[in-house]
Design an enzyme around this catalytic site. Sequence first.
Site, PDB file in Angstrom:
ATOM      1  CB  SER A 187     -22.704  59.342  61.752  1.00  0.00           C
ATOM      2  OG  SER A 187     -22.206  58.469  61.049  1.00  0.00           O
ATOM      3  CG  ASP A 261     -19.937  53.624  66.274  1.00  0.00           C
ATOM      4  OD1 ASP A 261     -20.318  52.971  65.479  1.00  0.00           O
ATOM      5  OD2 ASP A 261     -19.989  54.710  66.480  1.00  0.00           O
ATOM      6  CG  HIS A 314     -23.215  54.742  64.272  1.00  0.00           C
ATOM      7  ND1 HIS A 314     -21.801  55.459  64.457  1.00  0.00           N
ATOM      8  CD2 HIS A 314     -24.050  55.085  63.302  1.00  0.00           C
ATOM      9  CE1 HIS A 314     -22.071  56.174  63.423  1.00  0.00           C
ATOM     10  NE2 HIS A 314     -23.156  56.049  62.706  1.00  0.00           N
TER      11      HIS A 314
END
Length: 343
Positions: A187, A261, A314
């Site tokens: 991320s 995600d 995610h």
Amino acid sequence: MSRLIPSLETFAKGSFATAAGLSTVGFGLLYYGQNYLIYPSAFPPGSRTDVPVPTDFGLSYEDLNLHTPDGIILRSYLLRQRKELDHHQAGRVETNESQTDEEFAATRPTILMFHGNGGNHGHRIPLAKVFYIKMRCNVLMLSYRGYGHSDGSPSEKGLKLDAQTALDYITNDSSLSKTPIILYGQSIGGAVAIDLASRNPSKIRALILENTFTSLPALIPNALPLLSPFSFLCHQKWESALKIPLIPRSTPMLLLSGVRDEVVPREHMQALWEVVGRRQGIKASEADGNDEVKGDGQVGEGRSKFVEFENGTHNDTCVQEGYWTTIAEFVASLGDSASISRL
């Protein structure tokens, strides 16, 4: 009616003034308070006080206090390889009887880990354990400023300093300085990795990037749709798409994307792969026979690859089938260290 009109006019002026005032306050909160949205270091609750340590997972480690140029102490973890690991799942590697543990550590890759914007580095120890036990890598787990037990408050400028401080520690260590350095970022950690590699082109062997974005302003419409009209106020840029061309073509990258995600749309990872492809002449539409692999190309001794995981979101892409095998094969393809057993 004539008495009513001035009252309406006064009300209208007052309403306009109130709206303007609230807008000003709103703009101010968005501009000056965005760091609290972008770097929620206290979430989940307890993340600033309850920081797991590697011994909780059966791993020996070094408590590493890194001192940044602006006086911040980053309380990080270092997992340094040893010839013999007391773990039944330890990857098999060739060793020399006359080698010391320090000499052995110098023959193994070093992973510099950059975690996402929530939680702390202690929450990522299970990931570090795979690198350390299975792949027999040295691992430096960086704790950003304002995260876990580290001092300070997080910001783009600060995290860049933190990353550089961690890299400088590795390159000045007597054994780690001899190892190929691989950056692993999830991320926002992917943005940290890309920026660091762009500023240290000769020091980074490879990058592994998971579910990261092209830039923060470009992410706002999806992550914070109510604030999308005000994305121009975002001063935390993390312009990854602009930084990748600054990284040498000889530096392989592995891009890992969760198709489902819900925070960073897959289009961001696809766009970053397009940039990687333009940088080194890879056709993003090419595949190598694996249905999950959407692009592939030969880069020096290693391969840059883009891999999508159909069920990955995610936060759980790292537990999808094939994730760690893909990483292990990528690390082995770099050709800088002794062979490791397959996962």
